[in-house]
Design an enzyme around this catalytic site. Structure first.
Site, PDB file in Angstrom:
ATOM      1  CG  ASP A 176      21.434  22.155  37.266  1.00 52.99           C
ATOM      2  OD1 ASP A 176      21.991  22.515  38.605  1.00 52.99           O
ATOM      3  OD2 ASP A 176      21.948  23.069  36.298  1.00 52.99           O
ATOM      4  N   GLY A 177      19.757  21.346  39.943  1.00 55.49           N
ATOM      5  CA  GLY A 177      18.767  22.085  40.884  1.00 55.49           C
ATOM      6  C   GLY A 177      18.100  23.493  40.447  1.00 55.49           C
ATOM      7  CB  ALA A 178      15.594  24.908  40.135  1.00 59.58           C
ATOM      8  N   GLY A 232      20.323  30.108  38.673  1.00 59.27           N
ATOM      9  CA  GLY A 232      21.557  30.756  38.632  1.00 59.27           C
ATOM     10  C   GLY A 232      21.866  31.588  40.034  1.00 59.27           C
ATOM     11  N   GLY A 233      21.383  30.943  41.001  1.00 60.32           N
ATOM     12  CA  GLY A 233      21.490  31.446  42.420  1.00 60.32           C
ATOM     13  C   GLY A 233      22.985  31.281  42.640  1.00 60.32           C
ATOM     14  CE  LYS A 257      15.794  25.929  46.571  1.00 63.60           C
ATOM     15  NZ  LYS A 257      16.864  25.569  45.754  1.00 63.60           N
ATOM     16  CD  GLU A 309      23.267  26.118  36.824  1.00 65.38           C
ATOM     17  OE1 GLU A 309      23.693  25.505  37.824  1.00 65.38           O
ATOM     18  OE2 GLU A 309      22.705  27.230  36.768  1.00 65.38           O
ATOM     19  CB  THR A 342      20.091  20.216  45.304  1.00 68.89           C
ATOM     20  OG1 THR A 342      19.502  21.395  46.170  1.00 68.89           O
ATOM     21  CG2 THR A 342      19.029  19.240  45.577  1.00 68.89           C
TER      22      THR A 342
HETATM   23  C1  5RP Z   1      23.433  27.582  40.407  1.00 64.81           C
HETATM   24  C2  5RP Z   1      21.934  27.176  40.254  1.00 64.81           C
HETATM   25  C3  5RP Z   1      21.295  26.000  41.260  1.00 64.81           C
HETATM   26  O1  5RP Z   1      20.847  25.118  40.732  1.00 64.81           O
HETATM   27  C4  5RP Z   1      20.442  26.812  42.122  1.00 64.81           C
HETATM   28  O2  5RP Z   1      20.653  28.121  42.523  1.00 64.81           O
HETATM   29  C5  5RP Z   1      20.056  25.974  43.377  1.00 64.81           C
HETATM   30  O3  5RP Z   1      20.915  25.854  44.191  1.00 64.81           O
HETATM   31  P1  5RP Z   1      20.630  25.045  45.621  1.00 64.81           P
HETATM   32  O4  5RP Z   1      20.518  23.458  45.271  1.00 64.81           O
HETATM   33  O5  5RP Z   1      21.986  25.365  46.430  1.00 64.81           O
HETATM   34  O6  5RP Z   1      19.605  25.634  46.379  1.00 64.81           O
HETATM   35  O7  5RP Z   1      20.976  27.500  39.391  1.00 64.81           O
HETATM   36  O8  5RP Z   1      23.583  28.474  39.402  1.00 64.81           O
END
Ligand code: 5RP
Length: 232
Positions: A82-84, A96-97, A122, A104, A30
């Site tokens: 940032d994403g989550a 942290g996925g 999410k 971050e 994302t």
């Molecule tokens: C990376 C993260 C990402 O923001 C989280 O894993 C979401 O990723 P994506 O947008 O691919 O679903 O924390 O460490």
């Protein structure tokens, strides 16, 4: 999550980015959509200074000719986008996925605002269905793992399991040279307590609970983009 929803959330966040900003740039699919949109704006003459939250993001920014700095040269930022992996109603997060949680969190801590972009799948009632990443020093891994298991058992996570990301033959290594233990907890009723206790273990470098960091969240869904803010 469809790519279209990621782009919608990213587009909403981009509207909050102003000319001249010092901007943390997140990691994950994302955040990458956001970075691509930002790259187009920069190509049109928009000026920002970006601080990437991972080596992957740094490389993408360089491909897009987004001007970059570091936290050493630019220690205070206006905002990070940032994403989550999970977001609850109090804007607490699991991240942290993608394995970039340490950088971050350092970048988010250095930022006046943290804007999270995600699709509405999410959003959760209680954090913890997504395995909680625990970043650990490779030295003494088995001892650290045992200490984490004891803490988790004492906190009532009797059925918790820990998985070394990537497996023992080829463990995933973070940008900081650490490993990640993904903790399958099911539900985390008291994130603050869990945070304190795992961080008390010397081999634990950081964890993926972001408590009190996110100030705004853009959640993209079938009905458009919803904004959540910590101040209501
Ligand atoms: C990376 C993260 C990402 O923001 C989280 O894993 C979401 O990723 P994506 O947008 O691919 O679903 O924390 O460490």
């Amino acid at each position: 999550m469809s790519r279209a929803l990621k782009i919608e959330a990213a587009r909403a966040a981009l509207e909050w980015v102003h000319d001249g900003m010092k901007l943390g740039i997140g990691t994950g699919s994302t955040a990458d959509e956001f970075t691509r949109l930002l790259g187009k704006k920069v190509a049109d003459g928009f000026q920002i200074t970006g601080i990437p939250t991972s080596e992957n993001t740094r490389m993408l920014c360089e491909e897009l000719s987004i001007p970059l700095s570091t936290l050493d040269k630019t220690p205070r930022l206006d905002m990070v986008i940032d994403g989550a992996d999970e977001v609850d109603r109090n804007l607490q997060l699991i991240k942290g996925g993608g394995g970039a949680l340490l950088r971050e969190k350092i970048v988010a801590h250095a930022s006046d605002k943290m804007v999270v972009i995600a699709d509405d799948s999410k959003q959760v009632e209680t954090l913890g269905a997504f395995p909680l990443p625990l970043e650990v020093n490779p030295f003494g891994l088995a001892a650290t793992r045992l200490a984490i298991e004891i803490v988790l058992a004492n906190l009532g996570f009797g059925n918790a399991t820990l998985e070394l990301r990537g497996g023992t033959q080829n463990p995933f290594t973070t940008d900081g040279g650490h490993f990640i233990l993904d903790a399958n907890l099911g539900a985390i009723p008291d994130g603050a307590m869990l945070s304190r206790q795992v961080l008390d273990i010397p081999g634990v470098v950081e964890h993926g609970l972001f408590l009190g960091y996110a100030t705004h969240v853009f959640l993209a869904g079938a009905d458009g983009v919803r904004q959540l803010s910590r101040d209501g």
